[in-house]
Design a protein around this motif. Structure first.
Motif, PDB file in Angstrom:
ATOM      1  N   LEU A 149     -22.058  18.025  51.229  1.00 37.41           N
ATOM      2  CA  LEU A 149     -22.399  16.595  51.281  1.00 37.41           C
ATOM      3  C   LEU A 149     -21.287  15.834  50.566  1.00 37.41           C
ATOM      4  O   LEU A 149     -21.499  15.216  49.519  1.00 37.41           O
ATOM      5  CB  LEU A 149     -23.761  16.356  50.618  1.00 37.41           C
ATOM      6  N   THR A 214     -35.170   4.350  59.521  1.00 36.30           N
ATOM      7  CA  THR A 214     -36.218   5.372  59.658  1.00 36.30           C
ATOM      8  C   THR A 214     -36.835   5.622  58.288  1.00 36.30           C
ATOM      9  O   THR A 214     -36.102   5.944  57.343  1.00 36.30           O
ATOM     10  CB  THR A 214     -35.615   6.705  60.161  1.00 36.30           C
ATOM     11  N   ARG A 355     -34.977  -0.830  62.799  1.00 40.24           N
ATOM     12  CA  ARG A 355     -35.292  -0.177  64.080  1.00 40.24           C
ATOM     13  C   ARG A 355     -35.749  -1.272  65.052  1.00 40.24           C
ATOM     14  O   ARG A 355     -35.308  -1.320  66.204  1.00 40.24           O
ATOM     15  CB  ARG A 355     -36.401   0.852  63.863  1.00 40.24           C
ATOM     16  N   TYR A 385     -23.795  11.189  55.020  1.00 42.86           N
ATOM     17  CA  TYR A 385     -22.610  12.058  55.098  1.00 42.86           C
ATOM     18  C   TYR A 385     -22.468  12.695  56.468  1.00 42.86           C
ATOM     19  O   TYR A 385     -23.451  12.876  57.179  1.00 42.86           O
ATOM     20  CB  TYR A 385     -22.746  13.198  54.072  1.00 42.86           C
TER      21      TYR A 385
HETATM   22  P1  NA7 Z   1     -29.082  10.437  54.460  1.00 41.98           P
HETATM   23  O1  NA7 Z   1     -30.220  11.269  54.059  1.00 41.98           O
HETATM   24  O2  NA7 Z   1     -28.304  10.837  55.669  1.00 41.98           O
HETATM   25  O3  NA7 Z   1     -29.616   8.951  54.649  1.00 41.98           O
HETATM   26  C1  NA7 Z   1     -28.842   7.956  55.250  1.00 41.98           C
HETATM   27  C2  NA7 Z   1     -29.698   6.761  55.534  1.00 41.98           C
HETATM   28  O4  NA7 Z   1     -28.886   5.731  56.090  1.00 41.98           O
HETATM   29  C3  NA7 Z   1     -30.802   7.043  56.546  1.00 41.98           C
HETATM   30  O5  NA7 Z   1     -31.933   6.331  56.157  1.00 41.98           O
HETATM   31  C4  NA7 Z   1     -30.202   6.486  57.825  1.00 41.98           C
HETATM   32  O6  NA7 Z   1     -31.158   6.110  58.782  1.00 41.98           O
HETATM   33  C5  NA7 Z   1     -29.481   5.274  57.297  1.00 41.98           C
HETATM   34  N1  NA7 Z   1     -28.438   4.802  58.187  1.00 41.98           N
HETATM   35  C6  NA7 Z   1     -27.318   5.445  58.563  1.00 41.98           C
HETATM   36  N2  NA7 Z   1     -26.595   4.685  59.400  1.00 41.98           N
HETATM   37  C7  NA7 Z   1     -27.301   3.533  59.560  1.00 41.98           C
HETATM   38  C8  NA7 Z   1     -27.095   2.358  60.319  1.00 41.98           C
HETATM   39  N3  NA7 Z   1     -26.010   2.234  61.079  1.00 41.98           N
HETATM   40  N4  NA7 Z   1     -28.022   1.382  60.246  1.00 41.98           N
HETATM   41  C9  NA7 Z   1     -29.111   1.533  59.465  1.00 41.98           C
HETATM   42  N5  NA7 Z   1     -29.370   2.617  58.738  1.00 41.98           N
HETATM   43  C10 NA7 Z   1     -28.466   3.611  58.786  1.00 41.98           C
HETATM   44  O7  NA7 Z   1     -28.007  10.310  53.285  1.00 41.98           O
HETATM   45  P2  NA7 Z   1     -28.246  10.250  51.717  1.00 41.98           P
HETATM   46  O8  NA7 Z   1     -26.950   9.936  51.090  1.00 41.98           O
HETATM   47  O9  NA7 Z   1     -29.392   9.396  51.373  1.00 41.98           O
HETATM   48  O10 NA7 Z   1     -28.686  11.705  51.344  1.00 41.98           O
HETATM   49  C11 NA7 Z   1     -27.906  12.826  51.730  1.00 41.98           C
HETATM   50  C12 NA7 Z   1     -28.343  14.022  50.961  1.00 41.98           C
HETATM   51  O11 NA7 Z   1     -27.757  13.992  49.665  1.00 41.98           O
HETATM   52  C13 NA7 Z   1     -29.793  14.115  50.673  1.00 41.98           C
HETATM   53  O12 NA7 Z   1     -30.554  14.566  51.716  1.00 41.98           O
HETATM   54  C14 NA7 Z   1     -29.843  15.035  49.477  1.00 41.98           C
HETATM   55  O13 NA7 Z   1     -29.710  16.367  49.896  1.00 41.98           O
HETATM   56  C15 NA7 Z   1     -28.626  14.638  48.736  1.00 41.98           C
HETATM   57  P3  NA7 Z   1     -31.647   7.171  59.939  1.00 41.98           P
HETATM   58  O14 NA7 Z   1     -32.529   8.141  59.230  1.00 41.98           O
HETATM   59  O15 NA7 Z   1     -30.376   7.837  60.434  1.00 41.98           O
HETATM   60  O16 NA7 Z   1     -32.299   6.355  60.946  1.00 41.98           O
END
Ligand code: NA7
Length: 538
Positions: A149, A214, A355, A385
């Motif tokens: 990550l 989400t 959404r 990531y």
């Molecule tokens: P995550 O778990 O990949 O979360 C990223 C969040 O960002 C997730 O809610 C995504 O929504 C959201 N996202 C990503 N791109 C967009 C766009 N374009 N518009 C709106 N929302 C978006 O990353 P984290 O850094 O929180 O955690 C990663 C890991 O690090 C975690 O699981 C632990 O193991 C430690 P989506 O769900 O894709 O709809």
């Protein structure tokens, strides 16, 4: 490390290690024990890897401190004092600084240096790496300790350059504290990072707006100071605790229920879930042994958490928006929080459902959705990531036949045991795709990988071998096995980063090995005992 403009006849180092987080540090230590010379390259200006970059307020590990730490040195695990049940980022970074100093590892680390390419030269049997600072180095072995990550997804919103305020990514947080006092702040993303950072910002800023695409399931951490008695007890029994953790599925001493949800009465299920909620943390998802195979069992736990959200969040519309319904609980990485849901009861916190009304662009003054323009002083991207493979594929890695790893992995990563890749001799990936990695307490997985690689290099040295590479057939078989066991779980049905679903265009492949760390370790050890079955050694 001197600049090398012409490649010498023999490697400059026995091994090059990329990355100085948990994995790179321990790898360096083991290489030194083996008497092998090593050079480590690290992009940051100090050690820590993921924990060096993730400095956002509220950043905290969701594995307990006493478990999320090295076990290889009893002196180290006895002398280090953890202050909280779950370690906050600054404490983990202090710990890794201590490890680097205690084992005198810094002198082999070249800081502020990113590896741009790594190419295997078949004639000389060595890896040639180039850096962003224009250096070249060579080694017999190349060990990628680049983290699962650690390749942040760059925000790809139109108009970002026009934004007049400040913006931040949680995975690239500034080293100086950021003061949000009096500001209007946006957080985009509601994964673990967004869920951790938002309550901290809400307590400081004038207004916080959370942009949620989400909803995720989150379990309270109930973080607290670590009682002396608990720490002492653990230290007394560390060998037993560590052995049990390493033999377990997750590399952590979770309480894995042995009972199906349907072998319990409704009252027993309720008591089980109540107890796990009261205890807090990721252990919650091990409440039934059929949680990840039977959607009906999973639904019972998911309904429990949805009800909790409904009971915590006073505004029903907000509560309903925060309740995940698109995936089985735990099939996207479970979040562990402090006051996340309660934060939505604050008058200064707003939730926007992107959404329903997607973000269309970043403007000079803030964020435009299909429904409204929102003005902000700062925007925090908690957008995640390019997990597991991103830190590998962003390096231009060229194997024996001249094929780039990125091309080889076009339809999904292919690796034997998540450790080595066919056609890429002497290249090792620590916690690579196809290994338990991010499904576990990753420190235990890192130790297992590093020790396996070190044993392998030691065996090669003893037998006079200098090249190891997996057979294509063994790799294909492993990749199929990783996919087969994942297909038996509910995990493959979720749009998660485990599946590569968060990166547009990334192949949908379940990235880690879900058979459990204990089983995986046995497989790796048997393969080594069988003379490194499935590998060609010359
Ligand atoms: P995550 O778990 O990949 O979360 C990223 C969040 O960002 C997730 O809610 C995504 O929504 C959201 N996202 C990503 N791109 C967009 C766009 N374009 N518009 C709106 N929302 C978006 O990353 P984290 O850094 O929180 O955690 C990663 C890991 O690090 C975690 O699981 C632990 O193991 C430690 P989506 O769900 O894709 O709809």
């Amino acid at each position: 490390m001197s600049n090398v403009t012409s490649i010498p006849n023999r490697p400059h180092h026995d091994a090059i290690v990329v990355g100085a987080g948990f994995a790179g540090l321990y790898m360096l230590h083991k290489l030194r024990e083996l008497g092998l010379s090593a050079q480590c390259f690290e992009g940051g200006d100090s050690v820590g890897g993921t924990w060096y970059w993730n400095r956002y307020p509220g950043a905290r590990c969701d594995v307990p401190s006493l478990e999320y730490s090295f076990s290889f040195s009893d002196e180290l695990q006895q002398e280090w004092e953890w202050s909280e049940r779950y370690p906050a980022q600054p404490e983990i970074l202090r710990y890794l600084d201590h490890v680097a100093d205690r084992f005198d590892l810094r002198r082999e680390i070249h800081f502020n240096t990113w590896i741009q390419s790594a190419r295997f030269d078949p004639d000389q049997g060595m890896w040639i790496v180039t850096t962003d600072t224009g250096e070249t180095a060579t080694a017999r072995y190349c060990i990628l300790a680049t983290g699962a990550l650690s390749a942040p997804r760059k925000p790809d919103f139109a108009g970002l350059d026009d934004f007049a305020g400040q913006w931040y990514h949680t995975g690239q947080w500034p080293h100086q504290p950021v003061d949000f006092t009096g500001q209007r702040v946006a957080v985009i993303g509601t994964g673990s990072s967004g869920i951790q950072v938002a309550p901290m910002i809400a307590a400081e800023a004038a207004e916080l707006t959370v942009f949620q695409r989400t909803p995720n399931f989150s379990i309270p951490a109930w973080n607290q100071p670590l009682p002396r008695s608990v720490q002492d007890e653990w230290k007394k029994h560390y060998p037993r605790h560590r052995a049990a953790a390493k033999a377990s599925r997750s590399g952590a001493l979770y309480d894995y229920s042995q009972r199906s949800a349907f072998d319990m009465t409704a009252a027993e299920r309720q008591a089980e879930l109540d107890a796990r909620w009261a205890r807090g943390g990721a252990n919650f998802t091990h409440c039934f042994n059929d949680m990840f195979r039977d959607k009906a069992a999973n639904d019972i736990a998911a309904d429990y958490v949805r009800n909790k959200i409904g009971s915590i969040v006073q505004d029903w519309d907000k509560a309903a928006l925060l309740m995940p319904t698109d995936h089985a609980i735990g099939t996207k990485r479970i979040c562990v929080d402090t006051d996340y849901y309660a934060m939505f009861n604050r008058p200064n916190v707003t939730l926007v459902d992107v959404r329903a009304t997607p973000i269309t662009r970043i403007t000079t003054t803030g964020i435009a959705t299909s429904a409204a323009d929102h003005a902000f002083d700062s925007i925090v991207f908690a957008t995640g990531y390019d997990a597991v493979t991103g830190s590998l594929t962003r390096i231009d890695i060229i194997g024996r036949s001249g094929v780039g790893l990125k091309d080889k992995w076009r339809d999904g990563p292919k690796s034997y045991l998540g450790i080595m890749v066919a056609d890429y001799p002497n290249l090792f990936t620590i916690t690579g795709p196809g290994s338990p990695s991010i499904l576990t307490n990753v420190v235990m997985s890192i130790e297992q990988h590093v020790e396996w690689v070190a044993d392998c290099l030691g065996t090669m040295a003893r037998t006079g071998a200098d090249l190891i590479e997996p057979e294509l057939a063994a790799e294909d078989e492993w990749v199929a096995h990783v996919a087969d066991i994942a297909a038996q779980t509910l995990h493959v049905q979720a749009n998660s980063w485990y599946m590569g679903a968060n990166v547009p265009g990334k192949p949908r492949v379940f990235l880690p090995y879900i058979g459990g760390l204990g089983t995986y370790t046995q497989i790796c050890n048997e393969i080594a005992r069988d003379g490194y079955r499935g590998f060609v050694i010359r």
